[in-house]
Design a protein around this motif. Structure first.
Motif, PDB file in Angstrom:
ATOM      1  N   VAL A   1     -38.921 129.679  -2.940  1.00 16.75           N
ATOM      2  CA  VAL A   1     -38.140 130.400  -3.945  1.00 16.75           C
ATOM      3  C   VAL A   1     -38.567 131.866  -3.889  1.00 16.75           C
ATOM      4  O   VAL A   1     -39.747 132.173  -4.048  1.00 16.75           O
ATOM      5  CB  VAL A   1     -38.371 129.824  -5.355  1.00 16.75           C
ATOM      6  CG1 VAL A   1     -37.611 130.614  -6.399  1.00 16.75           C
ATOM      7  CG2 VAL A   1     -37.974 128.352  -5.405  1.00 16.75           C
TER       8      VAL A   1
ATOM      9  N   ARG B   1     -32.202 122.230  -1.335  1.00 12.25           N
ATOM     10  CA  ARG B   1     -31.964 123.637  -0.981  1.00 12.25           C
ATOM     11  C   ARG B   1     -30.545 124.071  -1.314  1.00 12.25           C
ATOM     12  O   ARG B   1     -30.302 125.232  -1.606  1.00 12.25           O
ATOM     13  CB  ARG B   1     -32.234 123.860   0.510  1.00 12.25           C
ATOM     14  CG  ARG B   1     -33.701 123.813   0.849  1.00 12.25           C
ATOM     15  CD  ARG B   1     -33.954 124.268   2.287  1.00 12.25           C
ATOM     16  NE  ARG B   1     -35.351 124.086   2.619  1.00 12.25           N
ATOM     17  CZ  ARG B   1     -36.326 124.927   2.293  1.00 12.25           C
ATOM     18  NH1 ARG B   1     -36.040 126.030   1.636  1.00 12.25           N
ATOM     19  NH2 ARG B   1     -37.578 124.677   2.618  1.00 12.25           N
ATOM     20  N   ASN B   2     -29.605 123.138  -1.287  1.00 15.61           N
ATOM     21  CA  ASN B   2     -28.210 123.502  -1.544  1.00 15.61           C
ATOM     22  C   ASN B   2     -27.820 123.349  -3.018  1.00 15.61           C
ATOM     23  O   ASN B   2     -26.647 123.452  -3.359  1.00 15.61           O
ATOM     24  CB  ASN B   2     -27.264 122.699  -0.646  1.00 15.61           C
ATOM     25  CG  ASN B   2     -27.297 121.212  -0.946  1.00 15.61           C
ATOM     26  OD1 ASN B   2     -28.077 120.747  -1.765  1.00 15.61           O
ATOM     27  ND2 ASN B   2     -26.457 120.459  -0.263  1.00 15.61           N
TER      28      ASN B   2
ATOM     29  N   GLY C   1     -27.180 124.398  -6.766  1.00 10.83           N
ATOM     30  CA  GLY C   1     -26.707 125.648  -7.349  1.00 10.83           C
ATOM     31  C   GLY C   1     -27.796 126.328  -8.163  1.00 10.83           C
ATOM     32  O   GLY C   1     -28.779 125.702  -8.562  1.00 10.83           O
ATOM     33  N   SER C   2     -27.610 127.602  -8.421  1.00 14.26           N
ATOM     34  CA  SER C   2     -28.594 128.381  -9.181  1.00 14.26           C
ATOM     35  C   SER C   2     -28.865 127.794 -10.562  1.00 14.26           C
ATOM     36  O   SER C   2     -29.971 127.899 -11.084  1.00 14.26           O
ATOM     37  CB  SER C   2     -28.120 129.825  -9.338  1.00 14.26           C
ATOM     38  OG  SER C   2     -28.010 130.436  -8.078  1.00 14.26           O
ATOM     39  N   TRP C   3     -27.859 127.157 -11.170  1.00 12.40           N
ATOM     40  CA  TRP C   3     -28.031 126.591 -12.500  1.00 12.40           C
ATOM     41  C   TRP C   3     -29.041 125.448 -12.517  1.00 12.40           C
ATOM     42  O   TRP C   3     -29.633 125.148 -13.557  1.00 12.40           O
ATOM     43  CB  TRP C   3     -26.686 126.110 -13.054  1.00 12.40           C
ATOM     44  CG  TRP C   3     -25.824 127.245 -13.472  1.00 12.40           C
ATOM     45  CD1 TRP C   3     -24.836 127.845 -12.744  1.00 12.40           C
ATOM     46  CD2 TRP C   3     -25.884 127.957 -14.703  1.00 12.40           C
ATOM     47  NE1 TRP C   3     -24.280 128.884 -13.445  1.00 12.40           N
ATOM     48  CE2 TRP C   3     -24.906 128.966 -14.666  1.00 12.40           C
ATOM     49  CE3 TRP C   3     -26.663 127.847 -15.840  1.00 12.40           C
ATOM     50  CZ2 TRP C   3     -24.690 129.849 -15.715  1.00 12.40           C
ATOM     51  CZ3 TRP C   3     -26.438 128.729 -16.888  1.00 12.40           C
ATOM     52  CH2 TRP C   3     -25.462 129.711 -16.806  1.00 12.40           C
TER      53      TRP C   3
ATOM     54  N   MET D   1     -31.907 125.491 -11.508  1.00  8.36           N
ATOM     55  CA  MET D   1     -33.221 126.031 -11.844  1.00  8.36           C
ATOM     56  C   MET D   1     -33.504 125.846 -13.340  1.00  8.36           C
ATOM     57  O   MET D   1     -34.665 125.694 -13.739  1.00  8.36           O
ATOM     58  CB  MET D   1     -33.276 127.502 -11.442  1.00  8.36           C
ATOM     59  CG  MET D   1     -34.621 128.004 -11.041  1.00  8.36           C
ATOM     60  SD  MET D   1     -35.564 127.046  -9.857  1.00  8.36           S
ATOM     61  CE  MET D   1     -35.105 127.793  -8.327  1.00  8.36           C
TER      62      MET D   1
ATOM     63  N   GLN E   1     -36.529 122.312  -1.304  1.00  2.66           N
ATOM     64  CA  GLN E   1     -37.363 123.495  -1.488  1.00  2.66           C
ATOM     65  C   GLN E   1     -38.422 123.175  -2.546  1.00  2.66           C
ATOM     66  O   GLN E   1     -38.141 122.478  -3.518  1.00  2.66           O
ATOM     67  CB  GLN E   1     -36.537 124.711  -1.873  1.00  2.66           C
ATOM     68  CG  GLN E   1     -35.773 124.597  -3.170  1.00  2.66           C
ATOM     69  CD  GLN E   1     -34.961 125.824  -3.466  1.00  2.66           C
ATOM     70  OE1 GLN E   1     -35.309 126.924  -3.064  1.00  2.66           O
ATOM     71  NE2 GLN E   1     -33.854 125.653  -4.171  1.00  2.66           N
TER      72      GLN E   1
ATOM     73  N   VAL F   1     -40.295 124.222  -5.529  1.00  2.00           N
ATOM     74  CA  VAL F   1     -40.020 125.209  -6.567  1.00  2.00           C
ATOM     75  C   VAL F   1     -41.278 125.598  -7.330  1.00  2.00           C
ATOM     76  O   VAL F   1     -41.551 126.773  -7.536  1.00  2.00           O
ATOM     77  CB  VAL F   1     -38.935 124.697  -7.541  1.00  2.00           C
ATOM     78  CG1 VAL F   1     -38.697 125.680  -8.676  1.00  2.00           C
ATOM     79  CG2 VAL F   1     -37.647 124.416  -6.781  1.00  2.00           C
TER      80      VAL F   1
END
Length: 153
Positions: free
Chosen positions: A16, A68-69, A71-73, A75, A120, A122
């Motif tokens: 990240v 990894r794919n 979406g940002s949400w 997080m 990923q 995090v």
């Protein structure tokens, strides 16, 4: 910044992206400076450096990953998951710390754990029963809630 085979001084490269400290908000920079001043005032600056290299002497670390794919949400969900994990640890008498030091070399973590290329790493959360080491007595002042939260309605 490498010191022989010791990764503690090598520049990290987590999965990240991490913003450079100078691009953080003024409030965040002030908070980091205040923590540094508090560590120095209590004579704990060296102790903090000493415990970061061996991953805060945590007897256990939980690693939280996501696709990894995603979406940002996603997080937001991740933050809820690891915060709840830390609250559960506290309820059971454990101390915990989320730290960049746990995830700054994802290839090392992946070498020892079954983390696939499509995930990923995090966050890592170190945890264990708190000791009476002086570094564990550090308590920083928190900002007043209304200085960081606005509720409009």
């Amino acid at each position: 910044l490498t010191r022989s085979s010791d990764l503690s001084f090598e520049q990290g490269h987590s999965d990240v992206p991490v913003a450079h400290r100078e691009s953080w908000s003024e409030a965040a920079q002030k908070r980091m400076a205040a923590v540094g001043e508090l560590l120095a005032a209590k004579g704990l600056a060296k102790a903090m450096g000493d415990v970061q290299a061996p991953l805060f002497n945590a007897p256990a670390v939980a690693f939280f990953t996501m696709p990894r794919n995603a979406g940002s949400w996603a997080m937001l969900d991740m933050g809820g998951f690891y915060q709840t994990f830390m609250l559960a640890l506290t309820a059971e008498g454990y101390g915990s710390i989320p730290a960049y030091a746990f995830v700054k070399f994802p290839e090392v973590v992946s070498k020892y754990l079954p983390i696939t290329d499509d995930e990923q790493i995090v966050v890592g959360v170190g945890f264990g029963k708190p000791s009476d080491a002086p570094i564990n007595s550090l308590r920083e002042a928190r900002p007043e809630m209304d200085s960081i939260l606005s509720i409009k309605g």
